[in-house]
Design a protein around this motif. Structure first.
Motif, short mmCIF file in Angstrom:
data_model
loop_
_atom_site.label_atom_id
_atom_site.label_comp_id
_atom_site.label_asym_id
_atom_site.label_seq_id
_atom_site.Cartn_x
_atom_site.Cartn_y
_atom_site.Cartn_z
N THR A 75 0.84 -1.20 0.00
CA THR A 75 0.00 0.00 0.00
C THR A 75 0.87 1.25 0.00
N ARG A 126 -3.29 2.19 -3.80
CA ARG A 126 -3.57 3.43 -3.06
C ARG A 126 -5.07 3.66 -3.04
N SER A 127 -5.50 4.48 -2.10
CA SER A 127 -6.93 4.76 -1.99
C SER A 127 -7.40 5.62 -3.16
N SER A 166 -6.08 9.22 -2.83
CA SER A 166 -4.71 9.40 -2.36
C SER A 166 -3.86 10.18 -3.36
N ARG A 217 -5.73 1.97 -7.94
CA ARG A 217 -6.53 2.54 -6.85
C ARG A 217 -7.60 1.55 -6.40
N MET A 257 -10.01 1.67 -0.30
CA MET A 257 -9.37 1.04 0.84
C MET A 257 -10.22 1.10 2.11
#
Length: 353
Positions: A9, A50-51, A54, A61, A64
């Motif tokens: 992450t 990644r969120s 983010s 993405r 999350m």
């Protein structure tokens, strides 16, 4: 060609887990090549999730926050989509959704043990039980995973210590002064959660300072209300905050003692870093610390009186302290990131069979 996708992450502030990821990922191709069999070379890929919002760099993405509380079925469906075509997946964060065939790293089980740690991912225990293999960084963590989470056969692959700690040059007076530190000092580095046992260290320090007012206690770690509340008013204490990574080995090397008072550590890297820097280490005799420290440091009960006695014994110096530092240095040489990567490679080959 077998494919391995190592998935992590995106993280704004790298910590110990991110150091582990960096060292294993960078050594994975060579470690697999050294063990290559009839299946030939491996295609190793690093995927950074990644969120959705983010700003950090990454490969893909995912939602999350939503996934952290998702059901096992929902998370499994997300994993099938996220890792499609990725071959064997090594998932290095429990927050990430599971892959159909995966290896998972479990650093510790403190999320299930301590209320002040980040809560565990709801589906994590079930996902770990379904994984092709679970890598634990210590025998202690593996035993906890069996007892608490019901895992059958976790594989122990210890962490390593970075080469830069060996023979690290001690920080000079000017560099120490910039940190508000002067020698001699006792160093402790890390977080401030309940399991770090700063309460025991604070009790110990009152005794140490009474006997050795010339010595300072230096606490390195990000600001935290618990640390400030326990030590802010104590004499002879310096709260150094987060120390830049490039000067951390020198800060270790200049210490008279490194103390690790924790009740629970998944591995115990600060103790290993202190030993690699050639500094006597006083550590708690709990959790994974005895298997990491071995005879390379002084193991004591994690109580105020016992910690104080251990620190004062080492501060008294002499041949015993020097011999301990030499044993610690030799002990630390047994923990290399190359050996850790080789252990991971064996797990990957077995899981892909």
């Amino acid at each position: 060609m077998p494919r391995l996708s190592i998935v992590t992450t995106a993280t704004a502030v790298p910590m110990g887990a991110q150091a582990y990821e960096r060292h294993i990922i960078s050594r994975a191709p060579a470690a697999l090549a050294a063990l290559s069999g009839p299946d030939g070379p491996w295609d190793v890929r690093h995927v950074v999730m990644r969120s959705l919002r983010s700003p950090l760099p990454g490969s893909r993405r995912l939602p999350m926050g939503w996934l952290a509380g998702g059901s096992p079925r929902t998370r499994a469906a997300a994993g099938r989509l996220a890792y499609a075509g990725g071959g064997l997946v090594h998932r290095m964060s429990l927050e990430l959704p599971p892959a159909p065939r995966e290896v998972v790293t479990l650093h510790d089980v403190v999320a299930w043990r301590y209320a002040d740690e980040s809560p565990p991912v709801r589906a994590a225990a079930e996902e770990l039980r379904r994984a092709a293999a679970v890598v634990c960084v210590s025998a202690y963590t593996a035993a906890e995973a069996v007892d608490l989470l019901g895992l059958a056969d976790p594989v122990v692959v210890p962490n390593g210590v970075e080469d830069r700690y060996f023979g690290a040059e001690t920080l000079g007076a000017a560099a120490l002064a910039e940190l508000g530190v002067a020698r001699p000092y006792v160093l402790t580095a890390g977080g401030a959660s309940e399991r770090k046992n700063l309460q025991g260290l604070a009790e110990a320090w009152s005794r140490v300072h009474a006997a050795r007012p010339d010595v300072t206690l230096v606490l390195a770690g990000p600001p935290h209300p618990r640390r400030t509340g326990l030590f802010g008013s104590l004499p002879g204490v310096r709260l150094a905050g987060r120390v830049a990574d490039d000067i951390l080995p020198g800060l270790y090397a200049a210490a008279s003692v490194v103390v690790v008072p924790s009740l629970v550590e998944g591995f115990g890297l600060p103790a290993l870093e202190g030993m690699a820097a050639g500094v006597p280490v006083v550590a708690s005799d709990r959790s994974s610390l005895p298997e990491v420290v071995g005879d390379g440091g002084l193991l004591v009960e994690p109580t105020g009186p016992a910690l104080a006695e251990g620190i004062l014994d080492v501060l008294a110096g002499g041949s015993d302290a020097l011999a301990m530092a030499r044993r610690g240095l030799e002990r630390a040489r047994e923990f290399t990131w190359e050996a850790s990567a080789e252990g991971h490679a064996r797990v990957w080959r077995s899981a892909s069979a």
